[in-house]
Write a protein that holds these residues in place. Structure first.
Motif, PDB file in Angstrom:
ATOM      1  N   ALA B  13       0.834  -1.202   0.000  1.00 49.82           N
ATOM      2  CA  ALA B  13       0.000   0.000   0.000  1.00 49.82           C
ATOM      3  C   ALA B  13       0.872   1.257   0.000  1.00 49.82           C
ATOM      4  O   ALA B  13       0.618   2.197  -0.758  1.00 49.82           O
ATOM      5  N   ALA B  14       1.910   1.256   0.824  1.00 47.53           N
ATOM      6  CA  ALA B  14       2.791   2.423   0.887  1.00 47.53           C
ATOM      7  C   ALA B  14       3.420   2.682  -0.482  1.00 47.53           C
ATOM      8  O   ALA B  14       3.542   3.825  -0.920  1.00 47.53           O
ATOM      9  N   LYS B  15       3.795   1.600  -1.150  1.00 44.02           N
ATOM     10  CA  LYS B  15       4.415   1.742  -2.472  1.00 44.02           C
ATOM     11  C   LYS B  15       3.435   2.376  -3.458  1.00 44.02           C
ATOM     12  O   LYS B  15       3.778   3.320  -4.177  1.00 44.02           O
ATOM     13  N   LEU B  16       2.213   1.873  -3.457  1.00 44.42           N
ATOM     14  CA  LEU B  16       1.217   2.398  -4.394  1.00 44.42           C
ATOM     15  C   LEU B  16       0.791   3.819  -4.030  1.00 44.42           C
ATOM     16  O   LEU B  16       0.621   4.666  -4.909  1.00 44.42           O
ATOM     17  N   PHE B  17       0.611   4.081  -2.745  1.00 47.16           N
ATOM     18  CA  PHE B  17       0.253   5.441  -2.321  1.00 47.16           C
ATOM     19  C   PHE B  17       1.333   6.428  -2.746  1.00 47.16           C
ATOM     20  O   PHE B  17       1.043   7.566  -3.127  1.00 47.16           O
ATOM     21  N   THR B  18       2.578   6.007  -2.649  1.00 48.41           N
ATOM     22  CA  THR B  18       3.682   6.883  -3.032  1.00 48.41           C
ATOM     23  C   THR B  18       3.659   7.173  -4.529  1.00 48.41           C
ATOM     24  O   THR B  18       3.853   8.312  -4.950  1.00 48.41           O
ATOM     25  N   GLU B  19       3.387   6.137  -5.305  1.00 55.61           N
ATOM     26  CA  GLU B  19       3.413   6.300  -6.765  1.00 55.61           C
ATOM     27  C   GLU B  19       2.218   7.089  -7.297  1.00 55.61           C
ATOM     28  O   GLU B  19       2.366   7.975  -8.122  1.00 55.61           O
ATOM     29  N   LYS B  20       1.028   6.727  -6.817  1.00 53.74           N
ATOM     30  CA  LYS B  20      -0.181   7.312  -7.403  1.00 53.74           C
ATOM     31  C   LYS B  20      -0.911   8.264  -6.475  1.00 53.74           C
ATOM     32  O   LYS B  20      -1.849   8.943  -6.897  1.00 53.74           O
ATOM     33  N   GLY B  21      -0.546   8.285  -5.226  1.00 50.47           N
ATOM     34  CA  GLY B  21      -1.279   9.097  -4.256  1.00 50.47           C
ATOM     35  C   GLY B  21      -2.337   8.258  -3.556  1.00 50.47           C
ATOM     36  O   GLY B  21      -2.825   7.270  -4.108  1.00 50.47           O
ATOM     37  N   TYR B  22      -2.692   8.649  -2.351  1.00 49.04           N
ATOM     38  CA  TYR B  22      -3.639   7.879  -1.549  1.00 49.04           C
ATOM     39  C   TYR B  22      -5.018   7.819  -2.189  1.00 49.04           C
ATOM     40  O   TYR B  22      -5.606   6.741  -2.339  1.00 49.04           O
ATOM     41  N   GLU B  23      -5.548   8.966  -2.580  1.00 47.66           N
ATOM     42  CA  GLU B  23      -6.909   9.011  -3.109  1.00 47.66           C
ATOM     43  C   GLU B  23      -7.024   8.267  -4.432  1.00 47.66           C
ATOM     44  O   GLU B  23      -8.050   7.665  -4.727  1.00 47.66           O
ATOM     45  N   ALA B  24      -5.974   8.328  -5.218  1.00 48.32           N
ATOM     46  CA  ALA B  24      -6.017   7.719  -6.558  1.00 48.32           C
ATOM     47  C   ALA B  24      -5.735   6.224  -6.522  1.00 48.32           C
ATOM     48  O   ALA B  24      -5.820   5.557  -7.545  1.00 48.32           O
ATOM     49  N   THR B  25      -5.383   5.699  -5.361  1.00 47.16           N
ATOM     50  CA  THR B  25      -5.136   4.263  -5.228  1.00 47.16           C
ATOM     51  C   THR B  25      -6.361   3.595  -4.620  1.00 47.16           C
ATOM     52  O   THR B  25      -6.833   4.011  -3.566  1.00 47.16           O
ATOM     53  N   SER B  26      -6.876   2.572  -5.277  1.00 49.14           N
ATOM     54  CA  SER B  26      -8.058   1.888  -4.736  1.00 49.14           C
ATOM     55  C   SER B  26      -7.638   0.655  -3.941  1.00 49.14           C
ATOM     56  O   SER B  26      -6.532   0.134  -4.113  1.00 49.14           O
ATOM     57  N   VAL B  27      -8.522   0.221  -3.074  1.00 49.85           N
ATOM     58  CA  VAL B  27      -8.281  -1.009  -2.314  1.00 49.85           C
ATOM     59  C   VAL B  27      -8.085  -2.172  -3.289  1.00 49.85           C
ATOM     60  O   VAL B  27      -7.272  -3.070  -3.059  1.00 49.85           O
ATOM     61  N   GLN B  28      -8.813  -2.116  -4.368  1.00 50.00           N
ATOM     62  CA  GLN B  28      -8.659  -3.119  -5.429  1.00 50.00           C
ATOM     63  C   GLN B  28      -7.222  -3.141  -5.949  1.00 50.00           C
ATOM     64  O   GLN B  28      -6.651  -4.220  -6.167  1.00 50.00           O
TER      65      GLN B  28
END
Lengths: 196, 196
Positions: B13-28
Motif C-alpha cells: 500500500a505504501a508503495k502504491l500510495f507513493t506512486e499514485k497518491g492515496y486518493e487515486a489508489t483503490s483497495v482493489q
DNA sequence: GTCTATATGGTGATAGAC
DNA sequence: GTCTATCACCATATAGAC
C-alpha cells in the motif's frame, strides 16, 4: 475587468482543490459551490483535468513573470532577495492557484505535466542565474548553484505546508527572514537583530 | 523476522500510495498487487484510511527515534549534522512509508491526524532543542529557532519532491551539503570545497 | 484467513431539450 | 450557455461460505 463564468470555475475549483485535494474533489463539488450543474462545467472545460491544467499554467506563468521582474536587479544579493520576496508574495496573493499547481502536478497527464515542468524549470533556471552571477561577482561563496537553488525553492515551496493566508505575519516577511538565514548561515559571527 | 500478511499489505500500500497518491489508489489496486481479494484486506484493516494511518504512524515513530538518537551528541553543530543525516537516511531507507506519511496526512480523519501531528511536533521540537542549545552555547548566532528549525525541515522534507531512491548520490549526502550551506550561508568568506 | 458475490452510492462524462 | 436525465463504470465496504 469582468469575471467570466470560466474564470469563476477556475477560482472555485482552485479553492476546493487546495482544501480537499484534486482527487478528493468531484466535479459535482465544484458545480454545487457555484450553483451550476455539472453539465454546465463541461461546456467550459473538456475534462476535470483540463481545469487543473489551466489553473497550474496560470499559476506558473504568474510565478515566472514575478521572478523575472525581480531578478533584473544588478546586485546579486538584492536580486536574490527580490526573487524570494516575489515568490512568497505571489504565493500568498494567489494562494489557491499556487497551492493547486504545486500539489496537483502529479495528477496531470504526461503531456500536460511536461508543459508545466518546462515553466517550473524556467523559474528554477532563473534562480540559478542569480546565484551564478553572485558567485562570479564574488558576492557569494563558490557554492553549488544547483544545490543552493534547490535549497531556496525548498524553503519557499514548503510554505504551502504550514503558512495559512490571513495570518498576521505576511509570507513575504518569512521570505526576508529566510534570505537573511541563507545568506549568513547559522554560524556567522555578526550577532544580527533576531531574537529567539 | 517473518513477514506477516498485514505487513505485506502495508508495504504494498505504501508503495502504491507513493506512486499514485492515496486518493487515486483503490483497495482493489492494493489487493491485486498482492494477489489477494479486497475482502481479505478488510480482514486485516477496518478501512482504507486505517492502512494509511498505520503507515503514517510507523514512519513517524521511526523518524522520531532516529532523530532522538542523533540529537544526543553533546556538540550542537555535530548534533544538528547527525539529526539531518538521520532524517535523510530514514527518508531514503523507508522511502514509501516516509513519502506516504508526508503527503497522506491531509487524508486522515481529524482524530488520526491529531495523533500524527503529535509525533511530527515532537520531531520538530527535538530539532529546535538542538538549535536552542547551539545558540545558548554560542555555537550558533542568536537566530529565531522556530524559523531556523522550519528551514531545516523544509530542506529535508522537500526532498520527497525531487529525490528518487536508487540515485547515485545518497540522500544523506544532500543532507550534509545542506548542513554546510545552512551553517555557513551563501556569504561566508571561507571559500569551501564545493564547485559549481 | 481467504474467497465469491453483492450492497450502496458516487464518479467523470455525455445526449439532447430549451 | 445552462438544464435534466442518464450512461457506464468504479469506489468502499460487507455477508456469508469454506
Amino acid at each position: 475587468m469582468v469575471t467570466t463564468t470560466k474564470d469563476r470555475i477556475l477560482e472555485e475549483a482552485a479553492k476546493l482543490f487546495t482544501e480537499k485535494g484534486y482527487e478528493a474533489t468531484s466535479v459535482q463539488d465544484i458545480a454545487q459551490a457555484l450553483g451550476l450543474s455539472k453539465a454546465a462545467l463541461y461546456h467550459h472545460f473538456r475534462s476535470k483535468e483540463e481545469i487543473l491544467y489551466e489553473i497550474s499554467l496560470k499559476a506558473l506563468w504568474g510565478l515566472v513573470r514575478a521572478g523575472e521582474e525581480a531578478m533584473a536587479h544588478p546586485d546579486p544579493e538584492e536580486a536574490l532577495l527580490r526573487f524570494m520576496e516575489a515568490h512568497a508574495r505571489y504565493f500568498e496573493e494567489n494562494y489557491p492557484f499556487f497551492v493547486t499547481m504545486l500539489q496537483g502536478i502529479k495528477s496531470l497527464s504526461p503531456e500536460n505535466r511536461a508543459a508545466t515542468n518546462e515553466l517550473r524549470d524556467r523559474h528554477e533556471a532563473n534562480l540559478r542565474n542569480i546565484l551564478r552571477r553572485g558567485v562570479e561577482a564574488g558576492a557569494f561563496r563558490p557554492v553549488d548553484v544547483a544545490l543552493a537553488g534547490r535549497a531556496v525553492l525548498s524553503l519557499l515551496n514548503w510554505m504551502i505546508r504550514w503558512f495559512r493566508p490571513g495570518s498576521p505575519k505576511r509570507a513575504v516577511e518569512f521570505a526576508r527572514a529566510y534570505h537573511d538565514l541563507i545568506l549568513r548561515g547559522l554560524k556567522d559571527g555578526d550577532p544580527g537583530a533576531q531574537g529567539a
